[in-house]
Design a protein around this motif. Structure first.
Motif, PDB file in Angstrom:
ATOM      1  N   GLU A  31       6.495  39.344  53.022  1.00  0.00           N
ATOM      2  CA  GLU A  31       7.719  39.629  53.769  1.00  0.00           C
ATOM      3  C   GLU A  31       8.682  38.438  53.698  1.00  0.00           C
ATOM      4  O   GLU A  31       9.899  38.612  53.552  1.00  0.00           O
ATOM      5  N   GLU A  32       8.133  37.238  53.791  1.00  0.00           N
ATOM      6  CA  GLU A  32       8.975  36.044  53.647  1.00  0.00           C
ATOM      7  C   GLU A  32       9.635  36.007  52.276  1.00  0.00           C
ATOM      8  O   GLU A  32      10.846  35.781  52.146  1.00  0.00           O
ATOM      9  N   ALA A  33       8.826  36.243  51.232  1.00  0.00           N
ATOM     10  CA  ALA A  33       9.352  36.168  49.864  1.00  0.00           C
ATOM     11  C   ALA A  33      10.451  37.201  49.645  1.00  0.00           C
ATOM     12  O   ALA A  33      11.474  36.919  49.007  1.00  0.00           O
ATOM     13  N   ALA A  34      10.248  38.396  50.193  1.00  0.00           N
ATOM     14  CA  ALA A  34      11.249  39.450  50.021  1.00  0.00           C
ATOM     15  C   ALA A  34      12.539  39.084  50.756  1.00  0.00           C
ATOM     16  O   ALA A  34      13.647  39.266  50.227  1.00  0.00           O
ATOM     17  N   ALA A  35      12.383  38.547  51.959  1.00  0.00           N
ATOM     18  CA  ALA A  35      13.561  38.149  52.730  1.00  0.00           C
ATOM     19  C   ALA A  35      14.321  37.045  51.991  1.00  0.00           C
ATOM     20  O   ALA A  35      15.564  37.040  51.946  1.00  0.00           O
ATOM     21  N   VAL A  94      14.792  36.591  48.914  1.00  0.00           N
ATOM     22  CA  VAL A  94      15.640  37.064  47.808  1.00  0.00           C
ATOM     23  C   VAL A  94      16.509  38.239  48.234  1.00  0.00           C
ATOM     24  O   VAL A  94      17.043  38.970  47.396  1.00  0.00           O
ATOM     25  N   GLY A  95      16.629  38.405  49.562  1.00  0.00           N
ATOM     26  CA  GLY A  95      17.513  39.459  50.071  1.00  0.00           C
ATOM     27  C   GLY A  95      17.084  40.868  49.698  1.00  0.00           C
ATOM     28  O   GLY A  95      17.912  41.726  49.422  1.00  0.00           O
ATOM     29  N   LEU A 127       7.141  38.926  43.488  1.00  0.00           N
ATOM     30  CA  LEU A 127       6.453  38.039  42.549  1.00  0.00           C
ATOM     31  C   LEU A 127       7.430  37.174  41.760  1.00  0.00           C
ATOM     32  O   LEU A 127       7.078  36.078  41.310  1.00  0.00           O
ATOM     33  N   GLY A 128       8.626  37.706  41.571  1.00  0.00           N
ATOM     34  CA  GLY A 128       9.728  36.970  40.937  1.00  0.00           C
ATOM     35  C   GLY A 128       9.369  36.241  39.699  1.00  0.00           C
ATOM     36  O   GLY A 128       9.701  35.148  39.410  1.00  0.00           O
TER      37      GLY A 128
END
Lengths: 195, 195
Positions: A139-143, A145-146, B194-195
């Motif tokens: 959830e942090e990673a998704a947030a 990158v918007g 995952l970017g």
DNA sequence: GTCTATAGGCTGATAGAC
DNA sequence: GTCTATCAGCCTATAGAC
């Protein structure tokens, strides 16, 4: 001997656990007999029943111990990190655990989907702990990158599943690529492929 | 009755297979007894040994049948597609199979990592078939975006692993999101994370 | 705390009637 | 082809000596 007897540096309990884990990895828990465990541990069968009340209780205790160690490792791997960096650290910790304790990995994979055993609760609790660690970081990673997640629980299960099968394939091929490098490469490749 | 006897629309063999699969999903193959199978199938134990030479051979035949059907489904899902579209179709086919035959899914997951059973070869062949289908499509998808894979086998194992755990989590939550929508959403979310 | 010996139940597999 | 009856071996668990 007094409580905490030792055999070659191990307490009797530890020797029993080591034998039980090795055998369960080879043939599964059900197919592992108390006679087998006693023989491999180098103790008499009576000692198994002195230390544990039954075969089920033996494996429940073993899984609880191993799972709590694994949880601690994952928690400390994530410590101080967030988002993508935390995910990569978690995946790397999973790979490390699979590499260092392949027997445990095999037993967990084969027991984690069963729901009729006495240790279901032990395993279910651990499973949820692992997944929730992944979920927070996803959830942090998704947030970051918007790109807010619509289905965080399912996405984090996906990341965890990748980590597991990647680990298996990696070990099968002799674990040649170093862990950190592998995680970095494969994360990028997966993102490109799934687009 | 002549060869191919029927009980309620099923041949005896089919009734035995159905009972064996259901029981193995509940408690694992080792813990499933020939008496259990006979009782659930509604036949006598003697009939099991008339149709199969042993318990191991029974499960080997069952797994071989189910796995070849599953392979055919995956192959036809991928037909006419390439790259990302093929990957999505494969994942969706995996989800569909897990939804329609949860018992089979559970048995496969718990048996696929064992290496001491008489049906190892049967399962290993199928596993490699699945992974190579994913691998071809992953390599196409990567080429399509100008990002050649460094470790195609490991990446495709990762995609397969995602599909498996995503399917489990999805089923656990009642399979609410439609399959096609789920695959589309989660593929995008995973790539972002995952970017 | 650890051992040996043994009880008691279950399991895979076979034999033979129908 | 399917059934019932039965065996021989194995497995969990206990009892009791040391």
């Amino acid at each position: 001997m007094s409580n905490g007897a030792r055999r070659g540096g191990k307490t009797t309990r530890e020797a029993i656990f080591a034998a039980a884990l090795a055998l369960a990895a080879e043939r599964g828990i059900t197919a592992t007999t108390m006679d087998d465990i006693a023989a491999r541990a180098g103790v008499a069968k009576g000692s198994l029943y002195y230390n544990f009340s039954s075969k089920d209780q033996l494996f429940d205790a073993l899984l609880e111990l191993e799972l709590s160690e694994l949880s601690a490792r994952l928690a400390s791997a994530r410590e101080g990190l967030r988002g993508r960096a935390a995910i990569r650290a978690l995946v790397e910790a999973v790979l490390q655990a699979m590499q260092e304790e392949p027997d445990l990995a095999r037993v967990l994979v084969t027991e984690i989907f069963r729901d009729d055993r006495s240790w279901v609760r032990t395993v279910a609790v651990a499973r949820e702990g692992f997944l929730s660690a992944f979920q927070v970081s996803c959830e942090e990673a998704a947030a970051d990158v918007g790109h807010p997640l619509r289905n965080a629980a399912i996405v984090s299960a996906g990341v965890f599943g990748s980590a597991l099968l990647i680990g298996l394939e990696w070990l099968l091929r002799g674990a040649q690529t170093p862990r950190g490098e592998l995680v970095e490469q494969v994360a990028g490749d997966l993102a490109a492929v799934l687009g």
